[in-house]
Write an enzyme that holds these catalytic residues in place. Structure first.
Site, PDB file in Angstrom:
ATOM      1  N   ASN A  52     -11.150  -2.310  -5.424  1.00  0.00           N
ATOM      2  CA  ASN A  52     -10.348  -1.370  -6.232  1.00  0.00           C
ATOM      3  C   ASN A  52     -10.975  -1.028  -7.586  1.00  0.00           C
ATOM      4  OD1 ASN A  52      -7.175  -2.662  -4.971  1.00  0.00           O
ATOM      5  ND2 ASN A  52      -8.249  -0.790  -4.375  1.00  0.00           N
ATOM      6  N   ARG A  97      -5.198  -1.768   8.744  1.00  0.00           N
ATOM      7  CA  ARG A  97      -6.432  -2.527   8.512  1.00  0.00           C
ATOM      8  C   ARG A  97      -6.120  -3.607   7.488  1.00  0.00           C
ATOM      9  NH1 ARG A  97      -7.737   2.821   6.711  1.00  0.00           N
ATOM     10  NH2 ARG A  97      -7.244   3.099   4.502  1.00  0.00           N
ATOM     11  N   ASP A 142       0.834  -1.213   0.000  1.00  0.00           N
ATOM     12  CA  ASP A 142       0.000   0.000   0.000  1.00  0.00           C
ATOM     13  C   ASP A 142       0.870   1.264   0.000  1.00  0.00           C
ATOM     14  OD1 ASP A 142      -2.333   1.445  -0.045  1.00  0.00           O
ATOM     15  OD2 ASP A 142      -2.835   1.114   2.067  1.00  0.00           O
TER      16      ASP A 142
END
Ligand code: IPE
Ligand code: IPE
Ligand code: MG
Length: 247
Positions: free
Chosen positions: A69, A195, A21
């Protein structure tokens, strides 16, 4: 490259999972379009895969594209699909030579047909490789995976081929995309987010987690080393009580 001296070879995670990420923020910070971050992220992935293999990690699973996404701008989604395809086309020969076995998890049927072709080809070509098992999660979502398993199991019960009472954890695992792979020992997520974003919810039940603020394009061997060092200091109890050291 050899394992750093202060890492214990016998306590290297067998299976590492990564939520890659921060590509977009990495690019924005440099005044570049988000896609430049994805391009750099693909280079990082190649380096980290090689490093994992060098250091004796037997399986690497990375989150490349989630079921959520698709909600990104079409231009970014299209770029990512082409990037995955190009990555496979460009890197396959080298990965094959290095003994990488490629797998893919997720609903692959929704991907562009040309990407599906590359996926199929690279899976078949590397099927017998053994140096490292490299799994890419593309259009992957845990809720989708578990729901799909429920459908398949329910259909068997409906057809009278399975007793409802026979449904247990081992059976459920047979219907997950990750069938026949051990659960990850360590999960790394970059970019400061803490997360799971719908990644491997079932499989991560007892996985050690490591979060770092580093954006994925900047994640390198040194950062992986830090994550492994942290992992080696953990005490994995799996619900048990740690035996007392005898005096
Ligand atoms: C991760 O980086 C790559 C994908 C999700 C495909 P992001 O694109 O999520 O980067 P940030 O989180 O916006 O910085
Ligand atoms: C998770 O990252 C998915 C991948 C890394 C492929 P996201 O950037 O999509 O997650 P959220 O939206 O911040 O939870
Ligand atoms: Mg993100």
């Amino acid at each position: 490259m050899n394992l750093p001296l202060d890492l214990e070879p016998q306590r290297i995670p067998q299976h590492l999972a990564i939520i890659m990420d921060g590509n977009g923020r990495w690019a924005t910070n440099q005044g570049l379009p988000r896609i430049a971050g994805h391009r750099q992220g693909a280079k990082t992935l190649k380096e980290i895969l090689r490093c994992c293999k060098d250091w004796g990690i037997k399986a690497l699973t990375v989150y490349a594209f989630s079921t959520e996404n698709w909600q990104r701008p079409l231009q970014e989604v299209n770029f990512l699909m082409r990037l995955f395809e190009r990555f496979l086309r460009r890197e396959l020969a080298e990965m094959y030579q290095e003994g990488v076995k490629l797998s893919f998890i997720g609903d692959l049927s929704a991907l562009p047909p040309s990407l599906q072709t590359e996926i199929e080809h690279s899976t078949v070509k590397t099927a017998n490789n053994q140096a490292i098992h490299f799994t890419l999660a593309i259009n992957y979502g845990s809720r989708n995976e578990i729901t799909r398993a429920c459908h398949q199991i329910a259909a068997l019960v409906e057809q009278g081929k399975l007793n409802a009472a026979a449904v247990n954890e081992q059976l459920v695992e047979q219907y997950l995309y990750t069938v026949n792979t051990s659960p990850p020992d360590l999960l790394i997520r970059t970019s400061g987010e803490m997360r799971l974003s719908n990644f491997l919810l079932w499989q991560l039940a007892y996985t050690e987690m490591y979060f770092t603020d580093i954006f994925w394009p900047d994640f390198d061997r040194e950062e992986l080393y830090k994550a492994l060092l942290s992992y080696q200091q953990r005490d994995r109890r799996f619900g048990k009580v740690k035996p007392l050291l005898s005096a």
